[in-house]
Design an enzyme around this catalytic site. Structure first.
Site, PDB file in Angstrom:
ATOM      1  CG  ASP A  74     -80.139  98.763 -38.717  1.00 17.02           C
ATOM      2  OD1 ASP A  74     -79.610  99.856 -38.398  1.00 17.02           O
ATOM      3  OD2 ASP A  74     -79.820  98.157 -39.754  1.00 17.02           O
TER       4      ASP A  74
HETATM    5  C1  BGC Z   1     -77.343 100.460 -40.664  1.00 17.37           C
HETATM    6  C2  BGC Z   1     -76.574  99.936 -39.482  1.00 17.37           C
HETATM    7  C3  BGC Z   1     -75.866 101.066 -38.811  1.00 17.37           C
HETATM    8  C4  BGC Z   1     -76.886 102.112 -38.398  1.00 17.37           C
HETATM    9  C5  BGC Z   1     -76.287 103.293 -37.683  1.00 17.37           C
HETATM   10  C6  BGC Z   1     -78.236 101.622 -40.298  1.00 17.37           C
HETATM   11  O1  BGC Z   1     -78.773 102.211 -41.424  1.00 17.37           O
HETATM   12  O2  BGC Z   1     -78.109  99.435 -41.252  1.00 17.37           O
HETATM   13  O3  BGC Z   1     -75.663  98.951 -39.895  1.00 17.37           O
HETATM   14  O4  BGC Z   1     -75.113 100.612 -37.733  1.00 17.37           O
HETATM   15  O5  BGC Z   1     -77.547 102.577 -39.558  1.00 17.37           O
HETATM   16  O6  BGC Z   1     -75.575 104.084 -38.555  1.00 17.37           O
END
Ligand code: BGC
Length: 875
Positions: free
Chosen positions: A339
């Site tokens: 993530d």
């Molecule tokens: C989220 C993800 C997301 C990523 C990119 C993170 O803060 O938890 O689900 O895909 O950001 O935007």
């Protein structure tokens, strides 16, 4: 099946009755804890010695990394040593070779041919992110014609881009209980990603699963039941990947709350570790891993690990989760991406199974090369990371020379935006209506029959006047939306990275205006007041629009709000047919007014996407008969959710620097918790009304004789004659011939290799259950969502076997079938296939899925509490 052991397993105490893998949070005596910590430390040292022949300090644990960056503050954080090893280590990372299928094997051969020609610098370039047009961009290898790969959010369509659709959120799709719509959703989403040149879609999502009633991201997922979510995950992955776009199943795993979801967030002075979700082996597999199995089985090319810790080890460096569960038990042959900024260590995350770090180099980049050179990370591991990335790219056919150029940008403005909307508005409208759940309808209120005079109330009926302050996030970014309980405008999506950004929004007001105009009627409205002073006594009905908001980064503060409740009560105080429409990002309590005699209809209208008003009008006027079913339980009051109501702030008397949450309820989340504790919900999981009624009859259960022994059924199960005579059904396999009984071996065949999605036997159908569903109404045609719940027998007590029977829920969803549309008096068969996985439990001792011997109860009905037929399977 491969024997899954590790040094740690040999050292650690036996798994307890609860299945919790380590005693740190369950030990009864201090002495045991001390011994355990010593064993853990020894284990760590041994593992470390084996893995890190030459240690580079900047590649060690997060605490070390952080300490080395904050010179002079090394001693300000409490020691994390006591927490090491509580998540069993499992090394090394399996090297993928594409053995799951012919297509994957070809992709791997090609990928390996490429990675064998690459330098270490080139290999690592595929494992990290760079700034670029997409949310995530890997490095390119131009000399081998490997482009930078583009990752984009997700999961309900391309966020923040021009001329792209805003699909219903995951929770709304789940409420349709329709696998075909789920697949079509995936197809449409995938087509839009392809059109914009996005290689990797950051969805679908089944983590969080919805354990915490107030969880801030539950709406991005597919409901609080692993089976329902699993069907959705599988279908969406199939749909998205059908267009040659790689789907990313996220967040793996146990990211069940937003509060302290990651290092520093919500912590005093911004310092403190992420919450640790401490879960036992059985609940881990049967609840949280379950939907990811479906995603993998459907071929998901990527998995995103979460921000949180699991059993005290960060999810993106948790070797138990990544090396063992994902890449060994489930045979995952795609790549694991962190993530965003979720990587917490260098060598440790590489060795634990992380393949790609986003959005930058994190603790890798050149340091990863250094780690390979000094032996902290094996070169094979680095090659495997890059091969996995390339294999996903090749498996999807993205190298075919026709993959469109990237046409996205942060903020959405590219010079020549490609229009990817196609005719997806029709599907969005369709899913919007199919996922709308009618929970109350008395006095013949709905469907409407050309009413002449409608009154409309509530802030949710119209579009927000300025929703574009943050063009990437409809309605506002984290900076402004934290703490919102409602959204000041019609709610079509939630907040955060999963927010969709609609090309337009058809508000309820707009759609109703169009309809009323066509019918030659009239409208009055007040979208502002909590107690509108004008009472339109000739209006019939009155529609009140309220909502419940949720966003990434914060959990919800309440499951209802007093402004909206007062508004409903005020209108109902004088309008004898008050229809309440709730757009909500999950559970919304209704007890403040649900029994009011003037509240005659209530629609849970979810998060329907851009066609919101049209979908709603389709339901209100009966153009579409409602068939949506709740994908979660609506309680009478917040306290009914017990410890599953709020996000955890850590254990009482626990160390606030290392907050932890013990998932003591095991498998008993959502309806299983209510069933176990005999709490009557307001509206149970699976509940929803129709404008017609349905009857159930003729339950039939048949054994599929060829299961587990060959890949093709020897005899196809035959349908019972129509109309059949049996009301209930029993199948007793204990009386079968030995040859058939052998096919019901307790464990999957140990000689079969594991492929992506887990042991192939787990997916074999063992029984087929059928029943007849008939539209017993006179007037309306409609769909019925027939649901199958299974009561897995308790463990037979054997000497020395103290497995806790209490762990098995009374009943669990194991099948559903949206039957129809059926005309009045028309009937059809609903069919449910029960696989070995559906009937198995995760055996904590054997560390395998196991069929239990005994009597399985089978119920088929219209919700988790409206069980119309029952039968038995004896194994
Ligand atoms: C989220 C993800 C997301 C990523 C990119 C993170 O803060 O938890 O689900 O895909 O950001 O935007």
């Amino acid at each position: 099946m491969k024997r899954l052991t590790s040094l740690y397993e040999q050292l650690r105490p036996p798994i307890t009755t609860t299945g919790l893998p380590g005693p740190g949070y369950i030990a009864k005596t201090q002495a045991r804890q001390v011994i355990f910590y010593i064993l853990g430390a020894v284990s760590l040292l041994l593992c470390t010695a084996a893995l890190l022949q030459s240690c580079n300090p900047s590649l060690l644990s997060p605490a070390h990394d952080i300490a080395s960056q904050t010179q002079g503050q090394q001693h300000e954080h409490p020691s994390e040593l006591p927490y090491y090893g509580l998540s069993p280590p499992f090394y090394p990372t399996p090297i993928a070779n594409g053995s799951s299928s012919v297509g994957r094997s070809r992709a791997y051969q090609h990928a390996l041919a490429l990675t064998s020609k690459m330098t270490l610098l080139e290999l690592q370039n595929l494992t990290r992110g760079y700034p670029g047009p997409c949310v995530g961009n890997t490095g390119a290898v131009p000399r081998l014609h490997i482009p930078s790969l583009c990752f984009y959010d997700g999961p309900s369509g391309l966020r923040g881009q021009e001329l792209a659709s805003a699909f219903p959120a995951g929770i709304h799709l789940a409420a349709t209980w329709d696998p075909i719509l789920m697949w079509r959703y995936g197809m449409a989403v995938g087509q839009e990603y392809l059109g914009k040149g996005v290689h990797i879609a950051l969805g679908p999502l089944a983590g969080p699963l919805g354990r915490v009633a107030k969880g801030g991201r539950n709406w991005e997922g597919l409901g609080s039941d692993p089976y329902l979510a699993g069907v959705g995950m599988g279908k969406i992955v199939k749909g998205v990947q059908g267009w040659g776009v790689t789907a990313t199943a996220k967040h793996f795993l146990l990211n069940e709350q937003e509060y302290r979801r990651r290092w520093g967030q919500d912590a005093p002075d911004g310092k403190g570790h992420a919450i640790s979700a401490n879960v036992g082996d059985r609940a881990l597999r049967e609840a949280y891993v379950w939907p990811f199995m479906d995603a993998l089985k459907a071929g998901a090319g990527a998995v995103m690990c979460g921000y949180n810790r699991a059993n005290h080890s960060y999810a993106c460096q948790n070797s138990m989760l990544l090396n063992r569960v994902l890449k060994t038990e489930l045979g995952f042959e795609g790549f694991v991406v962190s993530d965003w900024d979720g990587q917490m260590s260098g060598a440790a995350s590489a060795n634990a199974g992380l393949d790609v770090v986003m959005p930058g180099a994190g603790y890798w980049g050149e340091k990863l090369i250094e780690a390979v050179n000094n032996g902290s990370v094996a070169e094979e591991r680095l090659k495997d990371m890059a091969t996995r990335v390339l294999a996903a790219y090749l498996y999807a056919g993205q190298d075919n020379g026709q993959f469109p150029p990237v046409n996205v940008a942060p903020g959405g403005q590219v010079p020549d935006p490609v229009d990817v909307q196609e005719n997806h508005a029709d599907l969005i409208r369709n899913i919007g209506a199919a996922g709308t759940v009618l929970v109350k309808n008395v006095k013949g209120t709905l469907p409407l029959t050309k009413p002449k005079f409608l009154a409309m109330y509530g802030y949710d009926a119209i579009v927000k006047s300025v929703p574009w302050e943050n063009p990437d996030r409809y309605g506002g970014g984290y900076d402004v939306n934290r703490g919102w309980t409602t959204f000041n405008g019609t709610l079509i999506t939630g907040g955060g990275s999963g927010s969709s950004t609609p090309p337009y929004v058809v508000s309820p007001f707009e759609a109703l205006s169009t309809r009323v105009r066509a019918d030659g009627g009239m409208l009055r409205w007040d979208f502002h007041s909590v107690n509108p002073s004008q009472k339109y006594l000739n209006a019939d009905p009155c529609l009140v629009f309220i909502n419940a908001y949720a966003s990434e980064m914060s959990d919800r503060s309440a499951l209802s709000d007093s402004f909206s409740d007062s508004l409903v009560q005020n209108i109902a105080s004088w309008c004898s047919r008050t229809i309440v429409v709730i757009h909500s990002a999950g559970i919304r309590l209704v007890d403040a007014w649900i029994d009011h005699p003037n509240v005659t209809a209530v629609l849970m209208a979810g998060l329907p996407g851009q066609e919101s008003g049209n979908s709603l009008v389709d339901i209100l006027y009966g153009d579409v008969n409602p068939s949506g079913r709740l994908p979660y339980t609506i309680a009478k009051q917040e306290s009914d959710y017990g410890h599953l109501l709020n996000p955890s702030t850590g254990q009482p008397n626990g160390d606030p620097f290392f907050p932890e949450d013990n998932f003591t309820e095991g498998l008993h989340i959502d309806y299983r918790y209510f069933d176990k504790n005999s709490i009557t919900p307001r509206f149970e999981f699976g509940y929803g009304l129709s404008y017609t009624t349905f009857s159930y009859s003729h339950l039939d259960i048949s054994f599929v004789p060829s299961s587990s022994s060959s890949s093709r059924p020897a005899t196809r199960p035959t349908r019972p004659p129509w109309p059949a005579t049996a009301a209930n059904a029993t199948i007793d396999t204990t009386t079968m011939a030995n040859t058939d009984r052998l096919k019901l071996a307790e464990f999957p065949n140990p000689n079969k290799p594991i492929v992506q999605g887990g042991h192939p036997d787990l997916w074999e159908t063992l029984f087929v259950v059928r029943c007849s569903v008939a539209n017993s109404g006179e007037t309306y045609e409609g769909w019925e969502v027939a649901q199958l719940y299974l009561g897995i027998p308790p463990e037979a007590k054997e000497e020395g076997n103290d497995d806790d029977d209490d762990e098995t829920p009374i009943r669990q969803l194991r099948g559903f079938n949206r039957v129809g549309p059926l005309r009045p008096r028309e009937g059809a068969w609903a069919e449910f296939k029960l696989t070995r996985r559906d009937l198995s439990v995760w055996d904590v001792r054997a560390q395998q899925w196991r069929l239990r011997r005994g009597e399985y109860k089978v119920w088929v009905g219209a919700s988790s509490r409206d069980l119309r037929l029952s039968g038995t399977i004896v194994i």
